[in-house]
Write an enzyme that holds these catalytic residues in place. Structure first.
Site, PDB file in Angstrom:
ATOM      1  N   GLY A 536     -26.696  34.809  -1.627  1.00  0.00           N
ATOM      2  CA  GLY A 536     -28.155  34.287  -2.369  1.00  0.00           C
ATOM      3  C   GLY A 536     -28.146  33.019  -1.806  1.00  0.00           C
ATOM      4  N   GLY A 538     -29.468  29.720  -3.164  1.00  0.00           N
ATOM      5  CA  GLY A 538     -30.802  28.891  -4.466  1.00  0.00           C
ATOM      6  C   GLY A 538     -31.094  27.911  -4.234  1.00  0.00           C
ATOM      7  N   GLY A 539     -32.136  27.331  -5.118  1.00  0.00           N
ATOM      8  CA  GLY A 539     -32.085  25.972  -4.954  1.00  0.00           C
ATOM      9  C   GLY A 539     -31.307  24.920  -4.680  1.00  0.00           C
ATOM     10  CG  PHE A 540     -30.093  22.550  -7.517  1.00  0.00           C
ATOM     11  CD1 PHE A 540     -30.176  21.863  -7.029  1.00  0.00           C
ATOM     12  CD2 PHE A 540     -30.464  23.499  -8.552  1.00  0.00           C
ATOM     13  CE1 PHE A 540     -31.264  20.861  -7.480  1.00  0.00           C
ATOM     14  CE2 PHE A 540     -31.587  22.182  -9.473  1.00  0.00           C
ATOM     15  CZ  PHE A 540     -31.722  21.519  -8.872  1.00  0.00           C
ATOM     16  N   GLY A 541     -27.774  25.362  -3.828  1.00  0.00           N
ATOM     17  CA  GLY A 541     -26.422  25.410  -3.527  1.00  0.00           C
ATOM     18  C   GLY A 541     -26.263  26.493  -2.937  1.00  0.00           C
ATOM     19  N   PRO A 542     -25.371  27.832  -2.575  1.00  0.00           N
ATOM     20  CG  PRO A 542     -23.601  27.793  -1.161  1.00  0.00           C
ATOM     21  CD  PRO A 542     -24.841  27.473  -1.752  1.00  0.00           C
ATOM     22  CB  VAL A 543     -25.577  32.869  -5.558  1.00  0.00           C
ATOM     23  CG1 VAL A 543     -25.067  33.027  -6.551  1.00  0.00           C
ATOM     24  CG2 VAL A 543     -26.553  31.351  -6.186  1.00  0.00           C
ATOM     25  CE  LYS A 557     -27.158  26.553  -9.572  1.00  0.00           C
ATOM     26  NZ  LYS A 557     -27.807  27.125 -10.778  1.00  0.00           N
ATOM     27  CG  ASP A 654     -37.819  24.943 -11.063  1.00  0.00           C
ATOM     28  OD1 ASP A 654     -39.029  25.073 -10.561  1.00  0.00           O
ATOM     29  OD2 ASP A 654     -36.606  25.334 -10.189  1.00  0.00           O
TER      30      ASP A 654
END
Length: 851
Positions: A536, A538-543, A557, A654
């Site tokens: 995935g 995410g809003g702050f980087g890959p997971v 994360k 959020d």
């Protein structure tokens, strides 16, 4: 003809009530210092009095026919009349007032302006002072108690507004001003009564089982004298009351912090103290800290529960138990009976505070199963009249009763803690030597050569198996080290010692219990952040999906340098999640900081996030109505924990579908706490840096930067609409009417067409009759959460009550006015925004940036 001065004097003296036995005050009449109101049956009396040795004058209510010096209610507690020139009556605005000699208002019943000529006040035979206006009750003293709880009084909690009616102690024996102590219903909505010292809990009653409070030792049904918990479904209120015939009973909260049950004895003409709390050190709330029990007869009174040890040995030995106890051995979180976790029984316990209630689990076997299936569960209890109680947090305020008091608590322990033999404390090699010597010594004493040979063979087999195991473990460790060395080349990895540990950088003890990972370990788990492990973005980087050395599946994360989440947001997320333990919150397993790398390691959620199902035309068919309702309830419970029950009170800020993860059983877990904020006792706070996602942010937050728990409530309302409809709020527009999702929901609900709003998949998965009722309730509830003004939104605790009740009908919502009418493409992804307010001496500019 009488002189003018004599006529004026007559008017002054005739203006009080003419009848000293009157029970009412009419417009234009005032009670002077020497006058009294007496209830119709001559049971209660109202007038001016001076408490104890004080010379100040107050308006109060006391018994008329006995114990005439026992004051039950006081009007002007904060503002006494300084002399005997006071007056009590109905003011020009129709409300009750207490006036001093200069006609200044010292106290008023308040409220809206009422027609003066229609107001009348009466003292009833229940001791209730009632202000009637235009045929209806506008105000009554029973709704505003002082320090005494009387028969017929209904003091409780409003489940919608969360307004609590408190009994408040006097400051001293001579001063009825509100003191430090108060008594009220549990503000979280449980059936407990709490005493507070300021804003700190001082004592609690335990839950109500329809007959007694289970936290009060040796309480019996005959003792409660008609006590009842009301049916709060229709009134949206929960309160206790006891019957009118118990007029000789009263409960008083004394100025020194004791709640007392007093009974009037006619034979001695005095009050008998029947019961009071707290009277021993162990009655004080959480006297021994978390995961510890208090026993009055023991010395010392505090002891850690089975499987726990003092968090601070030095403090504990010195008699400072505030830090409580921590587990000796972590839970294995596996099924009982196979070497996994199990339970030990603690008898005669005042059950801990802050439990989850499962009234639908009506047999004792379902409760432990429910606990074992949840890795966060620490204990359970099954109580007749209540049902299954499960604790997913630290165990607080435990008291060990002697005799027959209390309940049984089943404490969850790791399998090794349940074993009869103590766990080994020496090295494996030393145990091997002991075992070999023991067997050989037995062999040497054997009476026959055959027995010696058999034992010798056993020795050889044991030594061989043990040696082989050591060799296997050595080879496996060697392979792991080789793999780590290989993966290190991907990111220029350093040794374990090169990785910066977050607790060292912060120089705090808050994160001492969190597992700190080396960068090498993270590389190993993710195969060097391989694209094949990417699950995935995410809003702050890959997971990435990862696998630890022991085979545990992980979600890793990796925060990108351009993500906008700096070191402070990272530390904030680690700090928050490391302290949170709840079944509906994602579990943080560890973290790592290495040079510019910031990495979080979570438990792996095989079903990923809610939006992956909800907005996918194929996967959404897996979300039947029961599953969606369970997800709604789980999210609500998680938010109640964040807002009210956790050690830190937290606003998420959020909340959205992509931040709701689903485990293998489709249970929801709230994730992504990078923008969460801890808040204290303030109901609302503000920020110059607004962060969130278009479509989910409350209007007061998006436009003014004000946020509170009600901001999360708004986001929850949006989530419920999305779960019901299967449509994104920030990208949907009705093809015919041009309405967005919120205004469409309001239109269809207001027109009684709720079933037209829901995802067609839902209609195919549920009974139409029960579906319509529950869908309508959820739509109503969502719209309540989306009210424009924060005070009009329910708390998350009230939301849970409404979701779990089959009969509670939420109040009608007002139409939304702040719902945006902007049009977006149906395929447009959710946009997360950050609002930064930049101020100078003369101008304030708000900049909008997307992420």
């Amino acid at each position: 003809m009488a002189p003018a001065w004599l006529l004026s004097l007559a008017i002054i003296f005739l203006s009080p009530l003419i009848s000293q036995a009157a029970d009412t005050i009419n417009p234009g009449e005032f009670l002077r210092d020497v006058d009294r109101l007496i209830s119709p049956g001559s049971i209660f009396e109202l007038g001016f009095f001076s408490p104890g040795q004080s010379s100040h004058r107050y308006v109060g209510i006391w018994y008329h026919d006995f114990s005439t010096d026992t004051v039950l209610w006081v009007a002007n507690r904060r503002e006494p009349v300084l002399d005997h020139g006071g007056a009590f009556g109905i003011a020009a605005d129709g409300n009750l007032v207490v006036l001093d000699a200069a006609n200044r208002t010292l106290w008023s019943s308040g409220g809206a302006t009422l027609p003066f000529n229609n107001s009348v006040v009466q003292l009833t035979d229940s001791g209730n002072l009632v202000l009637n206006n235009s045929g209806g009750v506008r105000w009554q003293s029973f709704d505003h108690p002082s320090d005494t709880y009387m028969p017929g009084m209904k003091v409780g909690l409003d489940l919608i507004t969360r307004e609590n009616q408190n009994m408040t102690s006097w400051t001293s024996e001579n001063d009825p001003a509100p003191g430090n102590f108060s008594l009220s219903m549990d503000p979280r909505g449980s059936t407990q009564i709490f005493m507070w010292d300021g804003d700190r809990p001082r004592w609690r009653s335990g839950l109500w089982n329809s007959q007694i409070f289970i936290g009060i030792k040796n309480m019996v049904p005959q003792y409660i004298y008609g006590f009842k918990l009301n049916n709060f479904v229709q009134e949206h209120r929960m309160y206790f009351y006891y019957d009118q015939f118990n007029s000789s009973h009263r409960y008083v909260l004394s100025w020194d912090g004791l709640v007392k049950h007093m009974i009037w004895r006619n034979d001695t003409s005095e009050w008998l103290l029947y019961w009071s709390q707290p009277t021993t050190p162990c009655d004080i709330y959480n006297k021994c800290g978390k995961n510890a029990g208090c026993t009055d007869e023991a010395s010392p009174i505090c002891s850690c529960l089975a499987g726990f040890q003092p968090a601070s040995g030095d403090e504990w030995d010195a008699g400072n138990w505030s830090s409580g106890c921590v587990r000796k051995t972590a839970l294995g979180c596996s099924a009982a009976g196979s070497g996994g976790d199990g339970f030990t029984r603690l008898r005669s316990i005042k059950l801990p505070d802050t439990s989850d209630w499962f009234p639908d689990l009506l047999d004792t076997s379902s409760c432990p199963d429910k606990c074992l299936r949840n890795c966060s569960c620490t204990a359970y209890a099954y109580v007749t009249g209540i049902g299954c109680l499960i604790w997913g947090v630290d165990l607080l305020d435990i008291q060990m009763f002697s005799g027959d008091g209390g309940e049984d608590l089943f404490l969850r322990l790791a399998g090794s803690e349940l074993s009869e033999s103590p766990p080994p404390t020496r090295s494996s090699s030393h145990n091997h030597i002991i075992l070999t010597n023991f067997i050989l010594s037995v062999a040497a004493t054997s009476k026959t050569r055959t027995q010696t040979i058999i034992i010798a063979v056993i020795v050889v087999l044991v030594v061989s198996i043990f040696s082989g195991s050591l060799f296997f473990l050595w080879k496996r460790r060697r392979r792991i080290q080789e793999r780590v060395s290989t993966y290190s080349s991907f990111g220029g990895a350093a040794s374990v010692s090169d990785s910066i540990r977050i607790d060292e950088e912060r120089n705090e003890e808050e994160l001492s219990e969190l597992q700190l990972w080396s960068f090498d370990s993270v590389l190993f788990a993710t195969k060097g952040f391989s694209d094949s492990e990417l699950i995935g973005e995410g809003g702050f980087g890959p997971v990435y999906k990862g696998t630890s050395f022991d085979g545990q599946e992980l979600a890793v994360k990796r925060l990108s340098r351009s993500s906008g989440q700096g070191i402070e947001e990272f530390k904030n997320e680690v700090k928050l999640i490391s302290k949170l333990q709840h079944r509906n919150l994602v579990r943080l397993l560890g973290c790592c900081i290495h040079k510019q790398e910031k990495i979080l390691i979570y438990e792996y959620m095989p079903n990923k996030s809610l939006d992956a199902f909800l907005f996918d035309s194929t996967k959404r068919t897996l979300l039947d109505w029961n599953t969606r309702y369970t997800i709604i309830e789980g999210i609500a419970r998680g938010l109640v924990y964040l807002h009210r029950d956790s050690r830190l009170r937290i606003i998420h800020r959020d909340l959205k579908a992509s931040n709701i993860l689903l485990d293998k059983e489709m249970n929801p877990k709230i994730s992504d706490f990078g923008m969460a904020r801890i808040f204290g006792n303030d109901d609302e706070t503000s920020t110059k840096r607004v962060v969130g996602t278009f479509g989910y942010m409350a209007p007061e937050y998006a436009m003014q930067g004000y946020f509170s728990t009600k901001s999360d409530v708004y986001s929850f309302g949006v989530l419920v609409l999305e779960i019901l409809s299967g449509k994104r709020n920030n990208s949907y527009r009705h093809p015919e009417w041009g309405l967005n999702l919120i205004t469409l929901a309001w239109k269809l609900w207001n027109e009684g067409r709720a079933m037209e709003f829901i995802d067609p998949v839902i209609k195919e998965s549920a009974n139409s009759t029960s579906l319509k009722s529950s869908v309508t309730k959820c739509l109503n509830l969502a719209l309540l959460c989306l009210q424009d003004h924060p005070n009009d939104r329910p708390s998350m605790a009230a939301v849970v009550v409404m979701l779990e009740s089959e009969t509670v009908v939420p109040t009608p919502p007002r139409p939304p006015t702040f719902a945006t009418d902007r049009s977006f493409s149906e395929t447009e992804e959710s946009s997360t925004v950050e609002l930064k307010a930049i101020s100078s001496a003369s101008v304030s500019i708000t900049m909008l940036t997307g992420r």
